[in-house]
Design a protein around this motif. Structure first.
Motif, PDB file in Angstrom:
ATOM      1  N   UNK A 132     -12.513  11.342   9.711  1.00 43.58           N
ATOM      2  CA  UNK A 132     -11.796  10.069   9.267  1.00 43.58           C
ATOM      3  C   UNK A 132     -12.538   8.881   9.645  1.00 43.58           C
ATOM      4  N   UNK A 133     -12.243   7.738   9.183  1.00 44.08           N
ATOM      5  CA  UNK A 133     -12.613   6.491   9.784  1.00 44.08           C
ATOM      6  C   UNK A 133     -11.576   5.770   9.916  1.00 44.08           C
ATOM      7  N   UNK A 134     -11.645   4.917  10.749  1.00 45.82           N
ATOM      8  CA  UNK A 134     -10.777   3.740  11.120  1.00 45.82           C
ATOM      9  C   UNK A 134     -11.216   2.688  12.062  1.00 45.82           C
ATOM     10  N   UNK A 135     -10.500   1.761  12.496  1.00 49.31           N
ATOM     11  CA  UNK A 135     -11.069   0.705  13.352  1.00 49.31           C
ATOM     12  C   UNK A 135      -9.969   0.284  14.450  1.00 49.31           C
ATOM     13  N   UNK A 136     -10.254   0.532  15.689  1.00 49.03           N
ATOM     14  CA  UNK A 136      -9.166   0.419  16.726  1.00 49.03           C
ATOM     15  C   UNK A 136      -8.852  -1.100  16.672  1.00 49.03           C
ATOM     16  N   UNK A 137      -9.456  -2.171  16.593  1.00 46.52           N
ATOM     17  CA  UNK A 137      -8.768  -3.667  16.368  1.00 46.52           C
ATOM     18  C   UNK A 137      -7.899  -3.566  15.216  1.00 46.52           C
ATOM     19  N   UNK A 138      -8.397  -3.195  14.167  1.00 46.82           N
ATOM     20  CA  UNK A 138      -7.176  -3.194  13.240  1.00 46.82           C
ATOM     21  C   UNK A 138      -6.111  -2.481  13.273  1.00 46.82           C
ATOM     22  N   UNK A 139      -5.973  -1.442  13.949  1.00 43.03           N
ATOM     23  CA  UNK A 139      -4.783  -0.650  14.276  1.00 43.03           C
ATOM     24  C   UNK A 139      -3.900  -1.576  15.362  1.00 43.03           C
ATOM     25  N   UNK A 140      -4.702  -2.316  16.391  1.00 41.35           N
ATOM     26  CA  UNK A 140      -4.002  -2.914  17.409  1.00 41.35           C
ATOM     27  C   UNK A 140      -3.381  -4.543  17.024  1.00 41.35           C
ATOM     28  N   UNK A 141      -3.920  -4.890  15.993  1.00 40.63           N
ATOM     29  CA  UNK A 141      -3.686  -6.304  15.427  1.00 40.63           C
ATOM     30  C   UNK A 141      -3.454  -6.449  13.920  1.00 40.63           C
ATOM     31  N   UNK A 142      -4.527  -6.210  13.019  1.00 39.27           N
ATOM     32  CA  UNK A 142      -4.413  -6.547  11.625  1.00 39.27           C
ATOM     33  C   UNK A 142      -3.182  -5.852  10.869  1.00 39.27           C
ATOM     34  N   UNK A 143      -2.812  -4.628  11.134  1.00 44.56           N
ATOM     35  CA  UNK A 143      -1.901  -4.087  10.291  1.00 44.56           C
ATOM     36  C   UNK A 143      -0.524  -4.603  10.833  1.00 44.56           C
ATOM     37  N   UNK A 144      -0.221  -5.020  12.280  1.00 44.33           N
ATOM     38  CA  UNK A 144       0.979  -5.641  12.454  1.00 44.33           C
ATOM     39  C   UNK A 144       1.051  -6.993  11.502  1.00 44.33           C
ATOM     40  N   UNK A 145       0.106  -7.851  11.462  1.00 43.27           N
ATOM     41  CA  UNK A 145      -0.062  -8.932  10.770  1.00 43.27           C
ATOM     42  C   UNK A 145       0.488  -8.534   9.312  1.00 43.27           C
ATOM     43  N   UNK A 146      -0.486  -7.742   8.686  1.00 40.31           N
ATOM     44  CA  UNK A 146       0.050  -7.099   7.296  1.00 40.31           C
ATOM     45  C   UNK A 146       1.257  -6.703   7.144  1.00 40.31           C
ATOM     46  N   UNK A 147       1.872  -6.247   7.817  1.00 39.95           N
ATOM     47  CA  UNK A 147       3.329  -5.795   7.592  1.00 39.95           C
ATOM     48  C   UNK A 147       4.589  -6.833   8.056  1.00 39.95           C
ATOM     49  N   UNK A 148       4.119  -8.102   8.226  1.00 35.55           N
ATOM     50  CA  UNK A 148       4.982  -9.011   8.524  1.00 35.55           C
ATOM     51  C   UNK A 148       5.535  -9.331   9.921  1.00 35.55           C
ATOM     52  N   UNK A 149       4.664  -8.834  10.909  1.00 40.37           N
ATOM     53  CA  UNK A 149       5.021  -8.911  12.211  1.00 40.37           C
ATOM     54  C   UNK A 149       4.016 -10.179  12.886  1.00 40.37           C
ATOM     55  N   UNK A 150       3.471 -10.822  12.089  1.00 40.78           N
ATOM     56  CA  UNK A 150       2.333 -11.898  12.677  1.00 40.78           C
ATOM     57  C   UNK A 150       2.916 -12.670  13.703  1.00 40.78           C
TER      58      UNK A 150
END
Length: 659
Positions: A78-96
């Protein structure tokens, strides 16, 4: 391990000091009791489900590859990014707009960063690091105080897939240099200085000293302005963060890395004297950091305010300040200063100000607060606290009871957690709302973790017996090796009990099968939750021109868990210098300060005793257990193997005269 080595467990009545969870936690924990059954039924399926709570660019198809133990691979395709999981996905889901960091500074000023703010900051820093030449796979050293920029720096490195090596800001230039050289870091991120106990202290000068003595791999130094103090400047190498930030874009696409891609290297003390670069990878580490933080602390992202008091220079700051809380979208406090500046109620003032509900700290800090008196926390409103945590070393029952009564108001359960730099995340802990807690016991391995206590022969011990704490199944956040030294990795952790990880700690099972930690069984000391090597401190002492030989032991200490006690033999021919310095007492203090300069203040011995000889066997081995007996005011053990037993009489006499 002998019977003597596993005694000392507090023998209070467990029946009278067993605490059932408050009703609110029982209600809130409905979803957690099944975790034990789920993990027991299919451990790998359990971890697969936990990993799927993260955001993956490429979904993994294989959970664990254990075909080449002790080298594990978790979620490897699998591939992922730790910073994306810690920050970006919260912003993208409306919790910015949710607050991510409530930064408190020592002088009483503060700053607030939302998840959208953090995304912008780490994107800018990632772009700046790219401009400085950092590429995926390059190592970056971070040498910063406990300020928001330390969090941004770690996440910016993670965003690039550039493993970071965070060095505690209290370590010396030589300690920084050795860590930079071992990791071959390309860039170091530091600050002009830091505030500590009301004073502005320099920081960048240690970087300059480290680079002047070596660390030739460093090409650029990125400097955060914190104190405004004067700094030396090397044109072409040194870059101000605030200036580079002005023109840096807040847009940055994260680098998607394989799950086994190294996320960070963190150096911890080893018995050979040379610090070990512990390697943690991205997918498995982030899975367990997120899972343990969510469940051990009963986190509710919408309502909780969380505060872990650790510095990011230690693994607790990595897992339970940066990666675990932020992957779980927590709102958390970070604090720059010490708990007694500008007054001894500073921590409790912050709890009241921000209505902190989840609080995670160390037994050392708790014992210090006990010494200051319960009237100090009584001045502040701590009713927002609903859960307390302990980390770094075993907490003694008296401190546990004080923590529960004075800080938790007898309503907040305590999670006493055991884990290590090497394990990456919590391994043994009660679960709030599920486990009836016992003061002083870490209790049970978490769901998905397999821990046991082995005898000398490698067999599990029975109830009421002691031995060696081991982990007999691989876990996602496990260390993947020692940087550049796979043989040391195997010899250090996997050779004592083949097929099982030996944690280096003694432990005991009580009649219920719960685990009680009994401390280190090697020559690594645990001082205020910080692991220090006896050999590293001995080397620092002998580096002084007056010292011919030294021995260091860890002695039980009421406040710090263990204290460093050093014994030093002075070189002949320096009598005049010793006399001019003020005699042996003055030299002892001089050597304490020397160790602080060589390694860092945390390593300064509590006591240095000048002796004429050390207890040695006929083969020349120093008998440190006898020195530990002296340091802890115990009856001296068997001296039959000593070449000269009278040495111990002289050392005891010297200790008595110095009291």
């Amino acid at each position: 391990m002998s019977d003597d080595a596993v005694t000392g467990i507090d023998t209070f009545s467990q029946e009278s000091r067993t605490f059932s969870p408050p009703s609110e936690f029982v209600q809130n924990a409905v979803a957690r009791p099944h975790l034990y059954a789920e993990a027991e039924r299919d451990r790998l399926a359990f971890w697969r489900t936990r990993a799927q709570l993260l955001s993956w660019k490429t979904p993994f198809t294989e959970t664990l590859d254990w075909s080449n133990p002790p080298f594990a691979k978790w979620f490897a395709d699998g591939t992922l990014n730790a910073a994306y999981n810690c920050v970006d996905r919260h912003v993208e889901s409306g919790h910015g707009s949710q607050v991510a960091l409530l930064a408190e500074y020592e002088d009483g000023s503060d700053a607030t960063y939302t998840y959208a703010d953090v995304k912008d900051e780490i994107s800018r820093m990632a772009n700046v690091l790219t401009d400085l030449g950092v590429r995926t796979g390059d190592r970056v050293a971070i040498y910063l105080p406990m300020i928001p920029e330390a969090v941004f720096a770690m996440l910016a490195c993670a965003r690039l897939g550039a493993p970071h090596s965070v060095v505690f800001g209290g370590f010396s230039a030589d300690a920084l240099r050795s860590r930079i050289e071992d990791a071959e870091a390309r860039v170091v991120i530091t600050a002009d200085g830091q505030f500590r106990r009301g004073k502005a202290l320099p920081l960048k000068n240690a970087v300059d000293d480290a680079l002047a003595k070596g660390a030739e791999s460093i090409e650029k130094v990125l400097v955060v302005r914190r104190t405004g103090g004067d700094v030396q400047w090397t044109e072409g190498r040194d870059v101000w963060w605030h200036e580079a930030r002005e023109t840096a874009s807040a847009e940055h696409e994260p680098v998607w890395v394989e799950a086994e891609h190294p996320l960070f290297i963190l150096y911890t003390s080893g018995t050979t004297g040379k610090p070990k670069g512990i390697v943690h990878t991205t997918g498995g580490y982030l899975t367990q950091a997120t899972y343990t933080h969510r469940n051990v602390f009963d986190l509710k992202p919408k309502t909780d305010v969380y505060w872990c008091t650790a510095d990011v220079g230690w693994v607790t700051g990595h897992t339970y300040v940066v990666y675990g809380p932020m992957a779980n979208r927590a709102t958390q406090v970070i604090y720059e200063g010490t708990p007694d500046t500008p007054h001894q109620g500073r921590w409790w003032e912050i709890v009241e100000k921000h209505k902190v509900s989840l609080f995670y700290s160390s037994p050392t800090a708790i014992r210090a607060a006990m010494k200051w008196g319960e009237e100090i926390p009584a001045k502040f409103d701590l009713t927002s606290l609903r859960l307390l945590g302990s980390v770094g070393e075993a907490i003694n029952p008296e401190a546990w009871m004080w923590y529960h009564r004075v800080i938790g108001g007898e309503r907040a359960p305590i999670v006493d957690t055991w884990w290590q730099t090497e394990t990456g995340a919590i391994m043994i802990s009660p679960l709030p709302g599920v486990t009836s807690t016992k003061p002083g016991s870490a209790q049970l391995a978490l769901p998905g973790i397999s821990a046991d206590v082995y005898s000398e022969s490698g067999e599990p011990v029975g109830p009421g017996e002691g031995g060696y704490l081991v982990l007999d199944e691989p876990w996602p956040a496990m260390l993947r090796g020692i940087w550049g030294d796979p043989e040391r990795f195997q010899d250090t952790y996997w050779s004592r009990f083949p097929g099982s990880y030996f944690a280096g700690d003694g432990a005991k099972k009580d009649e219920d099968g719960d685990i009680w930690l009994l401390g280190r069984v090697d020559d690594v000391m645990n001082v205020s939750g910080h692991r220090l090597s006896t050999m590293e401190i001995e080397s620092a002492l002998v580096s002084h021109e007056w010292v011919a030989e030294s021995a260091v032991v860890g002695a039980a200490d009421e406040t710090t868990g263990q204290a460093v006690v050093a014994f030093a033999i002075l070189r002949e021919g320096n009598e005049a210098e010793v006399e001019a310095a003020g005699g042996e007492d003055a030299v002892a203090e001089l050597l304490r300060q020397h160790v602080g300069t060589e390694i860092g203040p945390i390593a300064k011995p509590k006591r240095v005793l000048i002796v004429t000889e050390l207890p040695k066997t006929r083969s020349g081995k120093i008998m440190r257990r006898l020195l530990r007996d002296v340091a802890e005011n115990r009856q001296i053990g068997d001296t039959q193997t000593l070449a000269d037993a009278s040495v111990m009489d002289l050392i005891q006499q010297g200790m008595s005269e110095k009291k």
